[in-house]
Design a protein around this motif. Structure first.
Motif, PDB file in Angstrom:
ATOM      1  N   PHE A 110      -0.196  -4.838  -5.014  1.00  0.00           N
ATOM      2  CA  PHE A 110       0.723  -5.217  -3.936  1.00  0.00           C
ATOM      3  C   PHE A 110       2.152  -5.371  -4.474  1.00  0.00           C
ATOM      4  CE2 PHE A 110       2.902  -8.621  -1.538  1.00  0.00           C
ATOM      5  CZ  PHE A 110       2.850  -8.103  -0.243  1.00  0.00           C
ATOM      6  N   PHE A 111       2.274  -6.055  -5.608  1.00  0.00           N
ATOM      7  CA  PHE A 111       3.619  -6.304  -6.142  1.00  0.00           C
ATOM      8  C   PHE A 111       4.196  -5.093  -6.869  1.00  0.00           C
ATOM      9  CE2 PHE A 111       2.286 -10.760  -5.549  1.00  0.00           C
ATOM     10  CZ  PHE A 111       3.322 -11.130  -4.718  1.00  0.00           C
ATOM     11  N   ARG A 112       3.316  -4.209  -7.325  1.00  0.00           N
ATOM     12  CA  ARG A 112       3.795  -3.015  -8.025  1.00  0.00           C
ATOM     13  C   ARG A 112       4.689  -2.180  -7.098  1.00  0.00           C
ATOM     14  NH1 ARG A 112      -1.023  -0.608 -10.618  1.00  0.00           N
ATOM     15  NH2 ARG A 112      -0.682  -2.159 -12.213  1.00  0.00           N
ATOM     16  N   GLY A 113       4.311  -2.113  -5.847  1.00  0.00           N
ATOM     17  CA  GLY A 113       5.059  -1.280  -4.911  1.00  0.00           C
ATOM     18  C   GLY A 113       6.271  -1.980  -4.312  1.00  0.00           C
ATOM     19  N   ARG A 114       6.510  -3.214  -4.689  1.00  0.00           N
ATOM     20  CA  ARG A 114       7.604  -3.974  -4.059  1.00  0.00           C
ATOM     21  C   ARG A 114       8.570  -4.495  -5.110  1.00  0.00           C
ATOM     22  NH1 ARG A 114       3.395  -4.210  -1.158  1.00  0.00           N
ATOM     23  NH2 ARG A 114       3.536  -4.222   1.107  1.00  0.00           N
ATOM     24  N   ASN A 115       9.773  -4.715  -4.649  1.00  0.00           N
ATOM     25  CA  ASN A 115      10.748  -5.212  -5.593  1.00  0.00           C
ATOM     26  C   ASN A 115      10.988  -6.711  -5.371  1.00  0.00           C
ATOM     27  OD1 ASN A 115      12.590  -5.250  -7.578  1.00  0.00           O
ATOM     28  ND2 ASN A 115      14.213  -4.183  -6.455  1.00  0.00           N
ATOM     29  N   ARG A 195       8.071 -19.771   1.441  1.00  0.00           N
ATOM     30  CA  ARG A 195       8.610 -18.878   0.432  1.00  0.00           C
ATOM     31  C   ARG A 195       7.527 -18.272  -0.455  1.00  0.00           C
ATOM     32  NH1 ARG A 195       9.583 -24.014  -1.935  1.00  0.00           N
ATOM     33  NH2 ARG A 195       8.151 -24.240  -3.691  1.00  0.00           N
ATOM     34  N   ILE A 196       6.258 -18.606  -0.178  1.00  0.00           N
ATOM     35  CA  ILE A 196       5.179 -18.057  -1.019  1.00  0.00           C
ATOM     36  C   ILE A 196       4.997 -16.573  -0.687  1.00  0.00           C
ATOM     37  CG2 ILE A 196       2.718 -18.247  -1.593  1.00  0.00           C
ATOM     38  CD1 ILE A 196       4.350 -20.633  -2.542  1.00  0.00           C
ATOM     39  N   ASP A 197       4.959 -15.742  -1.724  1.00  0.00           N
ATOM     40  CA  ASP A 197       4.832 -14.294  -1.510  1.00  0.00           C
ATOM     41  C   ASP A 197       3.376 -13.847  -1.449  1.00  0.00           C
ATOM     42  OD1 ASP A 197       7.740 -13.447  -1.826  1.00  0.00           O
ATOM     43  OD2 ASP A 197       7.410 -14.666  -3.614  1.00  0.00           O
ATOM     44  N   CYS A 198       2.504 -14.658  -2.027  1.00  0.00           N
ATOM     45  CA  CYS A 198       1.094 -14.263  -2.028  1.00  0.00           C
ATOM     46  C   CYS A 198       0.186 -15.479  -2.172  1.00  0.00           C
ATOM     47  CB  CYS A 198       0.829 -13.299  -3.189  1.00  0.00           C
ATOM     48  SG  CYS A 198      -0.922 -13.007  -3.483  1.00  0.00           S
ATOM     49  N   GLY A 251       4.208 -11.564   3.526  1.00  0.00           N
ATOM     50  CA  GLY A 251       3.494 -12.072   2.332  1.00  0.00           C
ATOM     51  C   GLY A 251       2.012 -11.720   2.406  1.00  0.00           C
ATOM     52  N   LEU A 252       1.417 -11.621   1.230  1.00  0.00           N
ATOM     53  CA  LEU A 252       0.021 -11.177   1.144  1.00  0.00           C
ATOM     54  C   LEU A 252      -0.962 -12.347   1.114  1.00  0.00           C
ATOM     55  CD1 LEU A 252      -1.870  -8.616   0.511  1.00  0.00           C
ATOM     56  CD2 LEU A 252      -1.732  -9.387  -1.875  1.00  0.00           C
ATOM     57  N   VAL A 289     -13.265  -7.579  -1.152  1.00  0.00           N
ATOM     58  CA  VAL A 289     -11.947  -8.190  -0.986  1.00  0.00           C
ATOM     59  C   VAL A 289     -11.435  -7.864   0.419  1.00  0.00           C
ATOM     60  CG1 VAL A 289      -9.516  -7.985  -1.709  1.00  0.00           C
ATOM     61  CG2 VAL A 289     -11.310  -8.176  -3.439  1.00  0.00           C
ATOM     62  N   VAL A 290     -10.857  -8.879   1.072  1.00  0.00           N
ATOM     63  CA  VAL A 290     -10.197  -8.637   2.354  1.00  0.00           C
ATOM     64  C   VAL A 290      -8.773  -9.157   2.215  1.00  0.00           C
ATOM     65  CG1 VAL A 290     -10.136  -9.172   4.819  1.00  0.00           C
ATOM     66  CG2 VAL A 290     -12.335  -8.811   3.684  1.00  0.00           C
ATOM     67  N   CYS A 291      -7.811  -8.316   2.574  1.00  0.00           N
ATOM     68  CA  CYS A 291      -6.430  -8.779   2.473  1.00  0.00           C
ATOM     69  C   CYS A 291      -5.616  -8.322   3.677  1.00  0.00           C
ATOM     70  CB  CYS A 291      -5.792  -8.287   1.169  1.00  0.00           C
ATOM     71  SG  CYS A 291      -5.618  -6.512   1.074  1.00  0.00           S
TER      72      CYS A 291
END
Ligand code: GLN
Length: 297
Positions: A110-115, A195-198, A251-252, A289-291
């Motif tokens: 998830f974070f790899r594709g985002r800045n 502010r939590i991203d995941c 956020g994930l 996994v469910v996201c």
């Protein structure tokens, strides 16, 4: 104990495990042997005819006996590997499972594709801390927090994070208690605590029926880490709604689930204000996994 060789001792231990119905007696015998005798598979070929150290041999046999009663190998060894890191495990804490690595992969992906410069990640029901540590090690700029309720699990969590990723912050508290969110409200007086991203979690998810017929090994693990209420979905319902309050738009939320819970947990996310919902399968091809990401208000 009369004098026996390393080779004979190994065969005895393997035989004990075999007779007790252990699934992988040879593998486990090698694990015990390496841990206690300090002799791995290759050195056993060289040292097989040497007399075994009596004190260690006694200890190895006593561990094998405990293993024969169903006590998990991981508890006997006291350590187990997860995501290339070593974790201290024992009575009172859930043993890291290989399938949980898929949950870690999902978050990293998830974070790899985002800045996102310094993503804030919250691991709920952290247990041994394996997820939090694996994430911190692979997303170095992340600010990771691990929440755990169990007093028995806490020493493992503290030690595992100290060893593997000392920067992870630990919160002790109940994931089901809305007051835990005050930690975020207080920290950010501006009121912008979303502010939590995941949020990532492998919560207890076994059903009442599954709890009543646990595999022998699993019955040694803490019930509080396994019991997800009557239908096993109690924690998903609460976490998806309660903790969403601090998750930023987009956020994930990523959950490990039981293999029969993929559809039900997707449905919970769908009804609780998440989109881009995905079910990801484990190494055995079953839902694991469910996201989803938080919809903007
Ligand atoms: N994966 C564990 C098991 O099936 C359950 C872990 C959990 O409830 N989070 O034994």
């Amino acid at each position: 104990m009369t004098q026996i060789t390393n080779g004979e001792l190994f065969e005895n231990i393997k035989g004990m495990l075999c007779n007790s119905g252990t699934d992988t007696p040879e593998f486990e015998a090698y694990c015990i042997f390496e841990d206690i005798m300090g002799i791995d598979r290759t050195s056993l070929m060289l040292k097989g005819t040497e007399i075994a150290d009596a004190e260690r041999a006694e200890k190895a046999v006593s561990l094998a006996k405990r293993r024969c009663t169903g006590e998990p190998l991981q508890y006997l060894l006291g350590e187990w590997e997860f995501y290339g890191l070593r974790f201290k495990v024992g009575k009172g804490v859930l043993i890291p499972r290989p399938d949980t690595e898929i949950l870690v992969d999902t978050v990293i992906e998830f974070f790899r594709g985002r800045n996102v410069k310094e993503p804030e990640i919250l691991d709920l029901c952290s247990g041994s801390g394996c997820i939090a540590a694996a994430l911190k090690n692979n997303i170095p700029f992340a600010k990771v927090t691990a929440l755990e309720y169990s007093t028995e699990a806490m020493p493992y969590l503290v030690e595992n994070l100290r060893r593997n990723s000392p920067d992870v912050k630990i919160l002790k508290g109940d994931v089901m208690d809305g007051r835990m969110l005050d930690n975020y409200r207080i920290e950010d007086s501006e009121g912008d605590y979303r502010r939590i991203d995941c949020i990532v979690s492998n919560p207890p998810y076994l059903t009442a029926e599954e709890m009543s017929s646990l595999q022998k090994e699993v019955s040694f693990e803490p019930a509080a880490a396994l019991d997800g209420g009557a239908d096993g979905l109690k924690f998903y319902r609460v976490i998806a709604v309660l903790w969403k309050e601090i998750l930023c738009d987009g956020g994930l939320l990523a959950f490990e689930t039981g293999w029969e819970q993929g559809a039900a947990v997707s449905d919970i996310l769908n009804r609780s204000g998440y989109e881009n919902i995905r079910i990801i399968k484990d190494y055995g091809g079953r839902d694991r996994v469910v996201c989803g990401t938080r919809c903007a208000d």
